[in-house]
Design an enzyme around this catalytic site. Structure first.
Site, short mmCIF file in Angstrom:
data_model
loop_
_atom_site.label_atom_id
_atom_site.label_comp_id
_atom_site.label_asym_id
_atom_site.label_seq_id
_atom_site.Cartn_x
_atom_site.Cartn_y
_atom_site.Cartn_z
N GLU A 1 1.74 7.92 -1.99
CA GLU A 1 1.26 7.57 -0.65
C GLU A 1 2.31 7.79 0.44
OE1 GLU A 1 0.49 5.82 -3.33
OE2 GLU A 1 -1.68 6.00 -3.30
N HIS B 1 -7.02 -5.21 -4.31
CA HIS B 1 -7.95 -4.15 -3.92
C HIS B 1 -8.99 -4.62 -2.92
CE1 HIS B 1 -7.20 -0.47 -6.33
NE2 HIS B 1 -6.41 -1.31 -6.96
#
Lengths: 327, 328
Positions: B62, B131
C-alpha cells in the site's frame, strides 16, 4: 551525457565548491539566527556524489529526487543560489515562495522533483516518476538518492520491489554516510552491505562506489544509465560517503562523539581536495583557474545572502492560503 | 426517456471505463485490479481492453501504491489507484497525507498531484474490527486532498468522473454495502456527466428537521423519513457527497429553514463528520437553532464480530428515527 572534456570537469569542480561554500555559509547563518528554520541538513562532504551522478543526466529530461539533504542537488542542477538562499530564509523569492524551506527545494523546469523530509517518503514518488517515463516512452531515467537510514524502512522495500516487478527506469543510489540520524549503519542494518538488497528485488546490484571520488561516481552512474537505457530496469548503487555537519546542524553531540572519524575523512577523503588533485595531475597550470573558482563562488554566495535578506517575507492571508489546491 | 438502472459498482466501472477511453493518461493500479478482475469487480474486463500497461496489478504494497500514484501524477499521468479497502489505506497514510495532500502547497504550486485513490469503505458483514472502518474524516482532516463518497449509482458515476478530471488529489471511497445496490443512472449519456466537486445534494425536501449525511447514511435517512412521515414529520435529507470541500452553503441553507438537525454518519463519533457539522452549524446558524443537534454514529468501540453486537454498534433506520423524535 556530459562529455568529459576539461570544461566539463572544471564545471564539476565549480559545482562542488559552490555547494561547499553555500553550505558552510548556511551553517554560519544558522548560528547567527539569520536562517531560522530548525532543520538544516548540510551536504558538505558529500559533494562528489551529487555532481558525479548529475553529470550523467540530461538536465530537464532526466529526473532527480532526493531526501532532505537537498541543497547541493539544487545547486548542482543549476538552480539559482539566490532563489535557494531565499528559500532557506523563508522569503517570497524562494524556490517555493518560502513555504518549503531547506528540506523542500525543487525545480519543475529542471525535473528536480524535490527534497522530502519523511525518511523514505520520496522513494515511491521516484517509482511513480519512473513509471511516467516508461509509460510515455520518454527515454528518461530517474536518479533517486536514498539515505542509508531510509534503506531500512518499508518504503525502500516496497518501492524497489515495485521497480523490480515493473522494470522501472530508476537508478537508486544509497547515500551511505555511516549514520541514520545518530545510529550507525551497522547498528541499524542486519546486512551492512546495503547494495546486496538489490538481489531481493530482482534489480541489478551494482555494488559500492567511493562516494568521495567524483570520477568514480560518474563512471558508476554511467554504467547504471546504460543498464537502464537497455530496458533492463532498475539498479541499486551504494555510495560510501560522510557528512561533515552531522545529521542536522543542531546536532552538536555528533561533532564530539565522532570527532576523530570526522577529522580522518576531512583530512584524507575530502571530495573537493581529491578532485583538485586529480585535475592538477591531469591539467598543468590549472591551479590558478581553480583558485579563481573558489573566489568566485564566495562572491556568488555572498550575493545570494544579500538577495535573500532583501527579499520580503510572505505575510499576507492571500499568501498563506495560496496553493492549498489547484484552483 | 427511461434511464438505465445499474448497481453502483457498474456505475463506477462505467465512469472509469469511459475516462480511460477518453484520456490515455488515465490508468489504474492496485491489488488484483487486472487479472483477478478487481476485488469488487469495478475493473472487470479492463485488462482485456487496456492491457497491462494501463491496468497494473501491484504487489500487496500500500505504501508504494499510494506513493507511486503521487509520483506518476506529478510527472503528468492520471493514476487511479485502488486500495482494496480503506483499512489497508492506513498503511499508506504517509503517502496520502504527507505527500499527496501537501506537495502542491509545500512547493507553492510548482507541482500538482491529479491522482485518485479509490477505496472500498464501510462497516458490517461481520468483517470485524480491523476490516470495518468508515474513516473518511481522518483523511478529510488535512487540507490539500478532496474526500468524497457517493450514496447512489448516478452520483458514483458523476463524482468519479469529476475526481479523475480534477487537478487535485481525491480520496474516493465506495461503500461496500452499496456496490450491489441498483439505482438510476443519469439521463445525460454524453459521457460528460460530471458532478461538481464539493457540492452536496438535497435528496428530499422537508420542513421540520434536516438530516445531514453521506454515503450509506442516505439510505437510513430515507427509511427513517418514510417512517416519520407517517407521524406527520417532514424531513429534509441532505447528502453532502463530499467531506472536503464541505458544502457549508447547502448545510446552512437547509438548517435555517428547518432549525433542527440530525447528523447521520457510519463512522465513529469522536472528532468526526458529525462533530464538524455540529460545530459549523452552531458557529454560523446559532440564531436559527430550536433544538440541540443530534448525531447518529457508530458505537465508540472497535467493531465486534458477533452478529448482534455488530448490529448494536451500527447506525440504522430506528436509531435515526429515535434521534429525530428526541428533538421534534
Amino acid at each position: 551525457m556530459a562529455r568529459l572534456n576539461k570544461e566539463t570537469l572544471v564545471d564539476w569542480y565549480r559545482q562542488m565548491v559552490l555547494t561547499r561554500e553555500f553550505e558552510e555559509t548556511c551553517y554560519q547563518l544558522y548560528t547567527e539566527k539569520r536562517i531560522t528554520g530548525v532543520y538544516l541538513h548540510l551536504y558538505s562532504g558529500q559533494e562528489a556524489l551529487g555532481t558525479g551522478a548529475i553529470g550523467n543526466m540530461e538536465i530537464g529530461k532526466d529526473h532527480i529526487i532526493t531526501a532532505y539533504r537537498d541543497h547541493g542537488i539544487g545547486l548542482m542542477l543549476g538552480m539559482d543560489p539566490k532563489v535557494l538562499m531565499a528559500e532557506m530564509m523563508g522569503r517570497v523569492d524562494g524556490s517555493s515562495g518560502g513555504k518549503g524551506g531547506s528540506m523542500h527545494l525543487a525545480s519543475r523546469k529542471l525535473n528536480f522533483w524535490g527534497g522530502y523530509a519523511i525518511v523514505g517518503g520520496h522513494l515511491p514518488l521516484a517509482a511513480g516518476i519512473g513509471l511516467e517515463a516508461q509509460y510515455n516512452e520518454t527515454g528518461a531515467f530517474v536518479v533517486s538518492f536514498v539515505g542509508d537510514g531510509a534503506s531500512n524502512n518499508g518504503y525502500f522495500h516496497e518501492s524497489l520491489n515495485l521497480a523490480g516487478v515493473w522494470d522501472l527506469p530508476v537508478i537508486w543510489i544509497i547515500v551511505n554516510n555511516g549514520f541514520g540520524m545518530g545510529t550507525a549503519t551497522d547498528r541499524a542494518a542486519g546486512n551492512v552491505n546495503l547494495h546486496e538488497r538489490a538481489l531481493s528485488y530482482g534489480i541489478k546490484d551494482m555494488g559500492r562506489v567511493d562516494g568521495q571520488d567524483v570520477m568514480a561516481v560518474y563512471e558508476k552512474v554511467n554504467e547504471a544509465a546504460q543498464h537502464v537505457w537497455s530496458g533492463k530496469g532498475s539498479v541499486l548503487i551504494e555510495a560510501i560517503t560522510y557528512r561533515y555537519r552531522g545529521h542536522g546542524v543542531s546536532d552538536k553531540q555528533y561533532d564530539t562523539a565522532f570527532a576523530e572519524e570526522l577529522a580522518e575523512w576531512k583530512e584524507n577523503k575530502d571530495p573537493i581536495v581529491l578532485f583538485r588533485r586529480h585535475l592538477e595531475d591531469k591539467y598543468k597550470d590549472i591551479s590558478g583557474e581553480l583558485d579563481d573558482i573558489h573566489e568566485k563562488q564566495k562572491e556568488i554566495v555572498a550575493e545570494a545572502v544579500e538577495f535573500a535578506e532583501n527579499s520580503p517575507f510572505p505575510d499576507t492571508e492571500e499568501q498563506l492560503y495560496a496553493n492549498v489546491y489547484v484552483e | 426517456m427511461a434511464t438505465k438502472n445499474l448497481p453502483m459498482r457498474e456505475a463506477l466501472r462505467q465512469a472509469l471505463l469511459e475516462e480511460m477511453r477518453r484520456d490515455e493518461r488515465v490508468f489504474v493500479m492496485g491489488e488484483e485490479v487486472g487479472q483477478w478482475q478487481g476485488t469488487h469487480r469495478v475493473t472487470r474486463g479492463f485488462i482485456e481492453e487496456f492491457g497491462e500497461k494501463r491496468v497494473r496489478d501491484t504487489p500487496i504494497s500500500e505504501m508504494v501504491i499510494g506513493g507511486a500514484a503521487v509520483g506518476a501524477a506529478m510527472a503528468g499521468l492520471r493514476p487511479v489507484a485502488e486500495f482494496m479497502t480503506i483499512n489497508f489505506a492506513f498503511l499508506a497514510l504517509d503517502a496520502l497525507i504527507n505527500h499527496a495532500a501537501k506537495i502542491h502547497y509545500m512547493f507553492d504550486g510548482m507541482f500538482k498531484v491529479p491522482a485518485v485513490f479509490r477505496a472500498a469503505t464501510g462497516w458490517g458483514d461481520q468483517a470485524t474490527a480491523t476490516h470495518s472502518h468508515m474513516p473518511e474524516p481522518i483523511f478529510a482532516h488535512f487540507p490539500g486532498m478532496y474526500v468524497g463518497s457517493p450514496s447512489n449509482s448516478a452520483d458514483a458515476y458523476g463524482m468519479l468522473k469529476a475526481s479523475i478530471r480534477d487537478e487535485n488529489p481525491v480520496l474516493f471511497t465506495e461503500s461496500i454495502g452499496l456496490y450491489g445496490r441498483p439505482g438510476p443512472m443519469p439521463e445525460d449519456e454524453s459521457g460528460d456527466y460530471v458532478l461538481p466537486i464539493g457540492k452536496g445534494n438535497v435528496v428530499q425536501e422537508g420542513t421540520d428537521v434536516s438530516i445531514f449525511t453521506y454515503a450509506r447514511g442516505v439510505e437510513w435517512a430515507k427509511q427513517a423519513a418514510r417512517t416519520l412521515s407517517k407521524d406527520g414529520v417532514s424531513v429534509e435529507i441532505v447528502d453532502l457527497r463530499w467531506l472536503r470541500p464541505l458544502d457549508t452553503d447547502i448545510i446552512f441553507e437547509s438548517f435555517k429553514k428547518t432549525n433542527r438537525a440530525v447528523i447521520v454518519e457510519e463512522s465513529l463519533p469522536m472528532y468526526s463528520f458529525g462533530s464538524e457539522l455540529a460545530a459549523q452549524i452552531q458557529e454560523n446558524c446559532f440564531d436559527y437553532m430550536d433544538a440541540p443537534i443530534k448525531r447518529v454514529s457508530a458505537a465508540d468501540v472497535p467493531l465486534p464480530y458477533s452478529k448482534y453486537l455488530e448490529l448494536m454498534a451500527l447506525p440504522d433506520e430506528d436509531k435515526v428515527v429515535s434521534a429525530v423524535k428526541e428533538i421534534i
